[in-house]
Design a protein around this motif. Structure first.
Motif, PDB file in Angstrom:
ATOM      1  N   THR A 409       4.565  21.841 -18.712  1.00  0.00           N
ATOM      2  CA  THR A 409       4.902  23.007 -20.262  1.00  0.00           C
ATOM      3  C   THR A 409       4.740  24.351 -19.840  1.00  0.00           C
ATOM      4  O   THR A 409       5.536  24.690 -20.008  1.00  0.00           O
ATOM      5  CB  THR A 409       4.192  22.078 -21.429  1.00  0.00           C
ATOM      6  N   VAL A 410       3.523  24.891 -19.371  1.00  0.00           N
ATOM      7  CA  VAL A 410       3.363  26.397 -19.260  1.00  0.00           C
ATOM      8  C   VAL A 410       2.750  26.509 -17.854  1.00  0.00           C
ATOM      9  O   VAL A 410       4.249  27.472 -17.664  1.00  0.00           O
ATOM     10  CB  VAL A 410       2.179  26.427 -20.157  1.00  0.00           C
ATOM     11  N   CYS A 411       2.258  25.957 -17.422  1.00  0.00           N
ATOM     12  CA  CYS A 411       2.287  26.713 -15.511  1.00  0.00           C
ATOM     13  C   CYS A 411       3.527  27.262 -15.033  1.00  0.00           C
ATOM     14  O   CYS A 411       3.765  27.983 -13.635  1.00  0.00           O
ATOM     15  CB  CYS A 411       1.276  25.900 -15.418  1.00  0.00           C
ATOM     16  N   ILE A 412       3.828  25.695 -14.272  1.00  0.00           N
ATOM     17  CA  ILE A 412       5.125  25.554 -13.228  1.00  0.00           C
ATOM     18  C   ILE A 412       6.525  26.311 -13.319  1.00  0.00           C
ATOM     19  O   ILE A 412       7.115  27.359 -12.807  1.00  0.00           O
ATOM     20  CB  ILE A 412       5.548  23.826 -13.009  1.00  0.00           C
ATOM     21  N   VAL A 468      10.471  25.069 -25.010  1.00  0.00           N
ATOM     22  CA  VAL A 468       9.138  25.330 -24.388  1.00  0.00           C
ATOM     23  C   VAL A 468       8.872  25.526 -23.519  1.00  0.00           C
ATOM     24  O   VAL A 468       8.714  26.932 -22.825  1.00  0.00           O
ATOM     25  CB  VAL A 468       8.079  25.169 -25.451  1.00  0.00           C
ATOM     26  N   ALA A 469       8.603  25.106 -22.440  1.00  0.00           N
ATOM     27  CA  ALA A 469       8.749  25.275 -21.311  1.00  0.00           C
ATOM     28  C   ALA A 469       9.850  26.179 -20.426  1.00  0.00           C
ATOM     29  O   ALA A 469       9.512  27.493 -19.682  1.00  0.00           O
ATOM     30  CB  ALA A 469       9.187  24.027 -20.094  1.00  0.00           C
ATOM     31  N   LEU A 470      11.102  26.374 -21.261  1.00  0.00           N
ATOM     32  CA  LEU A 470      12.225  27.368 -20.465  1.00  0.00           C
ATOM     33  C   LEU A 470      11.313  28.215 -21.317  1.00  0.00           C
ATOM     34  O   LEU A 470      12.024  29.985 -20.573  1.00  0.00           O
ATOM     35  CB  LEU A 470      13.270  26.957 -21.274  1.00  0.00           C
ATOM     36  N   CYS A 471      11.153  28.733 -22.296  1.00  0.00           N
ATOM     37  CA  CYS A 471      10.695  29.630 -23.551  1.00  0.00           C
ATOM     38  C   CYS A 471       9.575  30.676 -22.199  1.00  0.00           C
ATOM     39  O   CYS A 471       9.341  31.902 -22.135  1.00  0.00           O
ATOM     40  CB  CYS A 471       9.865  29.650 -24.477  1.00  0.00           C
ATOM     41  N   HIS A 472       8.474  30.015 -22.040  1.00  0.00           N
ATOM     42  CA  HIS A 472       8.203  29.994 -21.033  1.00  0.00           C
ATOM     43  C   HIS A 472       8.688  30.420 -19.177  1.00  0.00           C
ATOM     44  O   HIS A 472       7.617  32.210 -18.564  1.00  0.00           O
ATOM     45  CB  HIS A 472       6.706  29.282 -20.343  1.00  0.00           C
ATOM     46  N   PHE A 473       9.067  30.308 -19.098  1.00  0.00           N
ATOM     47  CA  PHE A 473       9.826  30.369 -17.525  1.00  0.00           C
ATOM     48  C   PHE A 473      10.593  32.178 -18.030  1.00  0.00           C
ATOM     49  O   PHE A 473      10.535  33.130 -17.408  1.00  0.00           O
ATOM     50  CB  PHE A 473      10.837  29.380 -17.518  1.00  0.00           C
TER      51      PHE A 473
END
Length: 622
Positions: A409-412, A468-473
């Motif tokens: 979710t976060v790192c990648i 949420v992963a897109l938010c971190h990206f």
């Protein structure tokens, strides 16, 4: 960096500060991406990122070992807040000290702090018969570690050293590459945590461990978190070794310490007397400079004595650093407080959303990843188990799920966003890209919040995970990286680290506020921390408004950092790259920006907008 006898001889015709400044700038700009400078800054940044984000990897283990029966997570929030609060102090303190006493004089002190506190944290103990209160010890070490992290990853020291030693063309890429170490450090911390967990599970069956009093469960989990924490001392040692490879940047020695000879020598030594073909017009202020190298003599045409005397008479005194007269003139009279306020507010608002999203907080991730049936009864779970839908989970389940969910979710996404920005940073206008990426994140948060209400209680909850992963990206593609980069460029050398530290501290203030308030934040009685409520959706919507406000400050108060395409004198008008302005040009502040036709300030920008719509004016720069 060598004895006095080994220091190079500077060109004889460099008699004034302006001539030395031109020499230093053109000497540095004759080179591209300088790997030594990058490794010095990046190694320290990686150290602090690992230690900062390793918190979420070790918190469940700490809770399992030391307070296994507690149902609330106030201890975990306290540890996070103290770490971030220490970082805030480190940013302000070391930012000022770096401007006052030098970049490399302090560079290493903060790494020693981080390394020492990392080992001290890993050696935490309850003593004989619980004679030591372990929580105050952990909190104290995390606070002191935060001070060291604040000095380094916060950026005044790494940012200033990298910016001032970088060539104008490579500056943005080097800065983004340094910041890339933040998501990389976060990624490594989770990989280390996952690897250590699997390694010990091969020797001890942790899948059945639901209490530290069961067999060797407590002892083994206690070893696991210590390994994860202690690994953070390794990059600190590497960073300290790299630190001794460079000296203070020439611009700092010249414009702050007024030591032009040392400034030129440090610049020549950093590049190891490499052969450089530098052409400067043969004028009273810029003597002709020819090839420079270890084996090439530097013998440009010498100006006559009258010209030398004229230059000495014309050379102005340096502003008195941190004097009230200079501060009031630069920040108040010239209006450069807007640049400081703009970068600070953008960073403050960004970190409210970035850290409010949890830095990969185990409970937030568990809520995103777990499918809850509407009205499903949830059991009371201890704070080490973030998933209330699995009240019988073991510590192995909690640590494994935390690591896997964090990685996906976060790192990648975070690493990917930063890598993409590294590829495009020279092709986008940084000020405008900051503004539009904030607007994009605002829209993305609204979509994420709205969709969360629809999918929270059904098997479509994977939609929220993707968003949420897109938010971190998007964070690392845009504002999270740019708020680090821009303050290091737009301020003069004598205040660069201080202003960067203030802007970064404003961000940490936002992170402390949101970390302290999020566990109890409510909307109409709907708790964000309640795993059976959709309160997290309201948080996403709130962050949408926060990022929208950040875009306004970026639009109004941050100056442009680049020239139009093809305006760098290279003759490549067909190039898609936007050439960066030199630090010397940006350091002149808003006066220079206004001379170039840029409009800055809330009222001025709005007034121009209204005038443009009414047809009174047709063109607006900036």
């Amino acid at each position: 960096m060598g004895s006095t006898a080994s220091r190079p001889q500077i060109p004889d015709n460099l008699t004034t500060r302006d001539q030395k400044r031109v020499f230093i700038r053109r000497y540095i700009d004759a080179h591209g991406f300088r790997w030594l400078v990058y490794l010095v800054a990046a190694s320290g940044f990686l150290t602090d990122s690992y230690n900062l984000f390793a918190t979420n990897a070790i918190l469940p283990s700490l809770a399992f070992v030391y307070w296994p029966d507690e149902m609330d997570g106030w201890r975990e929030s306290l540890i996070n807040c103290m770490t971030l609060g220490g970082s805030l102090i480190g940013q302000l303190l070391f930012g000022f000290l770096a401007d006052k006493y030098g970049r490399t004089r302090l560079y290493g002190i903060e790494l020693v702090i981080v390394g020492f506190t990392t080992i001290a944290l890993a050696a935490s103990s309850t003593g004989f018969g619980n004679s030591i209160a372990v929580l105050p010890w952990i909190v104290s070490m995390r606070f002191l570690m935060g001070v060291g992290i604040g000095a380094e990853a916060s950026y005044p020291l790494s940012a200033s050293i990298c910016t001032e030693w970088a060539s104008t063309k490579a500056r943005a890429r080097m800065m983004v590459a340094v910041f890339l170490m933040q998501p990389v450090g976060q990624l490594i911390s989770q990989l280390v945590a996952y690897g250590v967990l699997l390694g010990y599970n091969n020797s001890y069956d942790l899948r059945s461990c639901k209490s530290p009093s069961e067999g060797e469960c407590g002892r083994v989990v206690d070893i696991i978190w210590r390994w994860v924490a202690a690994v953070g001392a390794i990059p600190a040692l590497v960073a300290i070794i790299f630190r001794f490879q460079i000296q203070d940047p020439g611009l700092y020695d010249l414009d702050v310490k007024d030591d032009g000879t040392r400034a030129v020598q440090n610049t020549m030594m950093l590049y190891r007397y490499r052969r450089v073909s530098t052409v400067v017009s043969n004028s009273a202020d810029e003597p002709q400079m020819e090839e420079l190298g270890r084996d090439a003599s530097v013998n440009p045409p010498q100006p006559n004595g009258a010209a030398i005397q004229h230059r000495h008479e014309q050379e102005s005194e340096l502003p008195e650093q941190f004097s009230w007269d200079d501060i009031s003139d630069y920040f108040l009279k010239q209006g450069n407080w807007r640049s400081l306020a703009g970068t600070s507010m953008c960073w403050f608002l960004l970190d409210i959303a970035f850290y409010g999203l949890g830095m990969g907080n185990p409970s937030t991730l568990a809520k995103l990843w777990t499918y809850y049936q509407a009205g499903e009864p949830l059991g009371d779970v201890p704070s080490w188990n973030p998933n209330a839908a699995r009240p019988h989970a073991s510590i192995f389940d909690a640590l494994r799920d935390n690591a896997v969910q964090n990685l996906i979710t976060v790192c990648i996404g975070s690493v990917s966003g930063c890598v993409l920005l590294l590829m495009i940073i020279d092709y986008v206008p940084r000020k405008q890209f900051l503004m539009y990426s904030c607007l994009w994140l605002a829209a993305l948060f609204f979509i994420t919040g709205g969709s969360f209400f629809a999918v929270f209680h059904n098997d479509l909850h994977a939609v929220s995970i993707v968003l949420v992963a897109l938010c971190h990206f998007s964070f690392n593609l845009g504002p999270n990286t740019l708020t680090f980069l821009i303050p290091a460029e737009i301020f003069p050398t004598r205040y660069r680290a201080t202003c960067h530290g203030i802007a970064a501290a404003a961000g940490k203030l936002g992170s402390v506020i949101v970390q302290a308030s999020l566990p109890t934040w409510r909307v109409d009685g709907v708790s964000v921390s309640n795993p059976n409520s959709s309160g997290l959706g309201w948080v996403f919507i709130l962050y949408g408004f926060v990022m929208g406000i950040a875009a306004v400050f970026a639009w109004a108060w941050i100056p442009s950092l680049q020239h139009p395409r093809g305006a760098d004198g290279s003759g490549t008008r067909g190039s898609l790259k936007l050439p960066s302005k030199t630090l010397e040009t940006l350091g002149e502040g808003l006066i220079k920006s206004r001379e170039e036709g840029e409009i800055l300030g809330m009222r001025a920008r709005l007034r121009i907008r209204f005038a443009r719509r009414s047809g009174e004016i047709r063109e607006v720069h900036g």
